[in-house]
Scaffold this motif. Structure first.
Motif, mmCIF file in Angstrom:
data_model
loop_
_atom_site.group_PDB
_atom_site.id
_atom_site.type_symbol
_atom_site.label_atom_id
_atom_site.label_comp_id
_atom_site.label_asym_id
_atom_site.label_seq_id
_atom_site.Cartn_x
_atom_site.Cartn_y
_atom_site.Cartn_z
ATOM 1 N N ALA A 23 -16.274 -40.611 3.886
ATOM 2 C CA ALA A 23 -17.721 -40.806 4.004
ATOM 3 C C ALA A 23 -18.187 -40.525 5.417
ATOM 4 O O ALA A 23 -19.283 -40.012 5.640
ATOM 5 C CB ALA A 23 -18.091 -42.241 3.617
ATOM 6 N N ALA A 24 -17.324 -40.854 6.393
ATOM 7 C CA ALA A 24 -17.699 -40.589 7.785
ATOM 8 C C ALA A 24 -17.851 -39.107 8.025
ATOM 9 O O ALA A 24 -18.771 -38.649 8.704
ATOM 10 C CB ALA A 24 -16.637 -41.174 8.733
ATOM 11 N N GLY A 25 -16.920 -38.304 7.447
ATOM 12 C CA GLY A 25 -17.044 -36.859 7.612
ATOM 13 C C GLY A 25 -18.308 -36.333 6.972
ATOM 14 O O GLY A 25 -18.980 -35.449 7.511
ATOM 15 N N THR A 26 -18.663 -36.911 5.809
ATOM 16 C CA THR A 26 -19.896 -36.490 5.148
ATOM 17 C C THR A 26 -21.115 -36.824 5.985
ATOM 18 O O THR A 26 -22.049 -36.034 6.116
ATOM 19 C CB THR A 26 -20.016 -37.190 3.780
ATOM 20 N N ALA A 27 -21.119 -38.033 6.561
ATOM 21 C CA ALA A 27 -22.272 -38.433 7.373
ATOM 22 C C ALA A 27 -22.417 -37.556 8.593
ATOM 23 O O ALA A 27 -23.520 -37.213 9.000
ATOM 24 C CB ALA A 27 -22.116 -39.899 7.790
ATOM 25 N N ALA A 183 -11.134 -52.594 9.236
ATOM 26 C CA ALA A 183 -11.726 -53.065 10.487
ATOM 27 C C ALA A 183 -11.586 -52.013 11.573
ATOM 28 O O ALA A 183 -12.524 -51.749 12.341
ATOM 29 C CB ALA A 183 -11.063 -54.376 10.928
ATOM 30 N N GLU A 184 -10.422 -51.387 11.647
ATOM 31 C CA GLU A 184 -10.207 -50.345 12.644
ATOM 32 C C GLU A 184 -11.061 -49.115 12.356
ATOM 33 O O GLU A 184 -11.482 -48.421 13.289
ATOM 34 C CB GLU A 184 -8.727 -49.980 12.687
ATOM 35 N N ALA A 185 -11.332 -48.868 11.069
ATOM 36 C CA ALA A 185 -12.195 -47.732 10.715
ATOM 37 C C ALA A 185 -13.607 -47.940 11.240
ATOM 38 O O ALA A 185 -14.285 -46.982 11.630
ATOM 39 C CB ALA A 185 -12.220 -47.534 9.203
ATOM 40 N N THR A 186 -14.076 -49.197 11.277
ATOM 41 C CA THR A 186 -15.416 -49.440 11.817
ATOM 42 C C THR A 186 -15.458 -49.166 13.317
ATOM 43 O O THR A 186 -16.469 -48.683 13.841
ATOM 44 C CB THR A 186 -15.884 -50.895 11.551
ATOM 45 N N VAL A 187 -14.368 -49.454 14.021
ATOM 46 C CA VAL A 187 -14.326 -49.179 15.463
ATOM 47 C C VAL A 187 -14.356 -47.679 15.707
ATOM 48 O O VAL A 187 -15.072 -47.189 16.596
ATOM 49 C CB VAL A 187 -13.068 -49.816 16.094
ATOM 50 N N ARG A 188 -13.584 -46.922 14.929
ATOM 51 C CA ARG A 188 -13.589 -45.462 15.091
ATOM 52 C C ARG A 188 -14.963 -44.892 14.760
ATOM 53 O O ARG A 188 -15.455 -43.987 15.442
ATOM 54 C CB ARG A 188 -12.527 -44.819 14.205
ATOM 55 N N ALA A 189 -15.588 -45.437 13.714
ATOM 56 C CA ALA A 189 -16.915 -44.945 13.332
ATOM 57 C C ALA A 189 -17.929 -45.257 14.419
ATOM 58 O O ALA A 189 -18.790 -44.426 14.742
ATOM 59 C CB ALA A 189 -17.346 -45.575 12.002
ATOM 60 N N ALA A 190 -17.837 -46.446 14.998
ATOM 61 C CA ALA A 190 -18.755 -46.817 16.073
ATOM 62 C C ALA A 190 -18.564 -45.913 17.284
ATOM 63 O O ALA A 190 -19.523 -45.530 17.956
ATOM 64 C CB ALA A 190 -18.554 -48.275 16.456
ATOM 65 N N SER A 191 -17.313 -45.566 17.569
ATOM 66 C CA SER A 191 -17.018 -44.716 18.718
ATOM 67 C C SER A 191 -17.625 -43.327 18.575
ATOM 68 O O SER A 191 -17.871 -42.648 19.568
ATOM 69 C CB SER A 191 -15.500 -44.602 18.911
ATOM 70 N N ALA A 201 -18.948 -47.323 7.154
ATOM 71 C CA ALA A 201 -17.728 -48.077 7.440
ATOM 72 C C ALA A 201 -18.007 -49.579 7.476
ATOM 73 O O ALA A 201 -17.194 -50.386 7.020
ATOM 74 C CB ALA A 201 -17.139 -47.604 8.775
ATOM 75 N N ASP A 202 -19.160 -49.954 8.018
ATOM 76 C CA ASP A 202 -19.549 -51.362 8.106
ATOM 77 C C ASP A 202 -19.693 -51.974 6.717
ATOM 78 O O ASP A 202 -19.197 -53.077 6.445
ATOM 79 C CB ASP A 202 -20.855 -51.457 8.888
#
Length: 281
Positions: A23-27, A183-191, A201-202
Motif C-alpha cells: 500500500a505504501a508503494g501505491t500511495a 510497528a516498524e512499518a509505520t516508522v518506515r512509512a513516517a520516514s 501503515a498507521d
C-alpha cells in the motif's frame, strides 16, 4: 494490529506487513489507476469539439481544480476499487481540497477511465462522509475543522482505549511481539514523509491491535473512524501535524507502546495510549 499467529480477520502479521508495504508503494505513486480502452475515445471527441460523457449528463466540467494526470498502470482488475483507493489517497494528501466540487467526468479524465467507476467510488466516499453530492455538478469535498477532529479523537479513544487496556492484561507477550513488523512499518512509512503512506501503515497497526479482541465489527467501526480522522482540515491543515518529524514522532509512539505491552507495564501502556489519542493520529 494483526497478530503473528492467525488473527480474527484471517490474516497473519507477515501478510499484513507485506500489505502495508504494498500500500505504501501505491500511495507513493499517488494515482496509478488503469487506463480504460475507451478513455482515448473521449479525448478524441473532446479534441474534435464533441460532447464528453459528463456534458451529456449535465455535469459542469469547467473551472474545476486540476489534478495531476496519473500515469497508466498495467492492472485492469477492480477499476472501481483502484479509483476509490486513489481518491482516498487524494483526500489524505489534500489534492482533493475541502470545499471544492469535482465532477465524475473530470476525475475520470485524470485517471484515464470512464466516468462510471469514478461516480461509484465517489458515492462510496459520500456514504463515508468524505464528500457530498451536488446535483448536476458532482461532489463537494466536505469541509472539516479542528472541533470535528477533536470529536473524532474522543470517539476513537472511547472505543479503542478500553479495548487496548483489556488486551494489555490478557494477551501474552509473544503475541504482542508478533506485531513488531507492523510497528516498524509505520516508522518506515513516517520516514518517507508521505502522509498517505503513513496513513495506511498507521491504520494497519491500529487495526491489528484491535483484531486481537476477536471482534470484526469493532475493527471495522474503529478503522472507519480512523480513516475519517486522517482527512485534511479546512485550509489544508493535516490532522496531528503532517511534517516528516511529526509523523516519525507519532510512529515511534507505536513502538514504545508495543514495548510496554510486551513488558506488561500497564501504567506505561495507559499513559502512552492516552497521549497517542490526544494527538488525534
Amino acid at each position: 494490529m494483526k497478530q503473528g499467529t492467525q488473527g480474527s480477520a484471517g490474516t497473519t502479521t507477515g501478510e499484513a506487513a507485506a500489505g502495508a508495504e504494498a500500500a505504501a508503494g501505491t500511495a507513493r505513486s499517488r494515482y496509478r489507476v488503469p487506463a480504460q480502452p475507451n478513455a482515448g475515445e473521449a479525448d478524441r471527441r473532446r479534441d474534435a469539439g464533441g460532447a464528453t460523457e459528463g456534458s451529456a449528463r449535465g455535469e459542469h466540467t469547467h473551472g474545476e481544480p486540476v489534478l495531476p494526470r496519473p500515469r497508466p498502470a498495467v492492472q485492469r482488475s477492480s477499476v472501481r476499487g483502484q479509483v476509490l483507493a486513489a481518491l482516498r489517497t487524494a483526500l489524505v494528501t489534500g489534492d482533493l481540497r475541502p470545499g471544492e466540487v469535482y465532477s465524475g467526468p473530470v476525475l475520470a479524465e485524470r485517471f484515464g477511465v470512464s466516468a462510471t467507476p469514478v461516480r461509484e467510488a465517489m458515492q462510496q466516499l459520500a456514504q463515508e462522509g468524505a464528500v457530498e453530492v451536488v446535483p448536476n455538478r458532482g461532489f463537494r469535498v466536505v469541509e472539516r475543522g479542528p472541533r470535528e477532529l477533536a470529536e473524532l479523537a474522543e470517539v476513537r479513544a472511547l472505543i479503542e482505549v478500553p479495548v487496548m487496556l483489556r488486551l494489555a492484561r490478557t494477551v501474552p507477550a509473544e503475541r504482542w511481539a508478533g506485531l513488531r513488523p507492523l510497528a516498524e512499518a509505520t516508522v518506515r512509512a513516517a520516514s518517507s514523509g508521505c502522509r498517505a503512506t503513513y496513513a495506511e501503515a498507521d491504520r494497519s497497526f491500529h487495526s491489528a491491535v484491535l483484531a486481537l479482541a476477536g471482534n470484526q465489527q469493532l475493527v471495522g467501526v474503529a478503522e472507519e473512524l480512523h480513516r475519517r480522522a486522517q482527512w485534511p482540515l479546512v485550509g489544508g491543515g493535516a490532522p496531528g501535524g503532517g511534517t516528516r518529524a511529526e509523523l516519525i514522532a507519532d510512529a515511534h509512539e507505536h513502538t514504545a507502546l508495543l514495548d510496554a505491552l510486551i513488558a506488561g507495564d500497564l501504567d506505561v501502556v495507559r499513559a502512552l495510549v492516552g497521549e497517542h489519542f490526544n494527538g488525534a493520529e
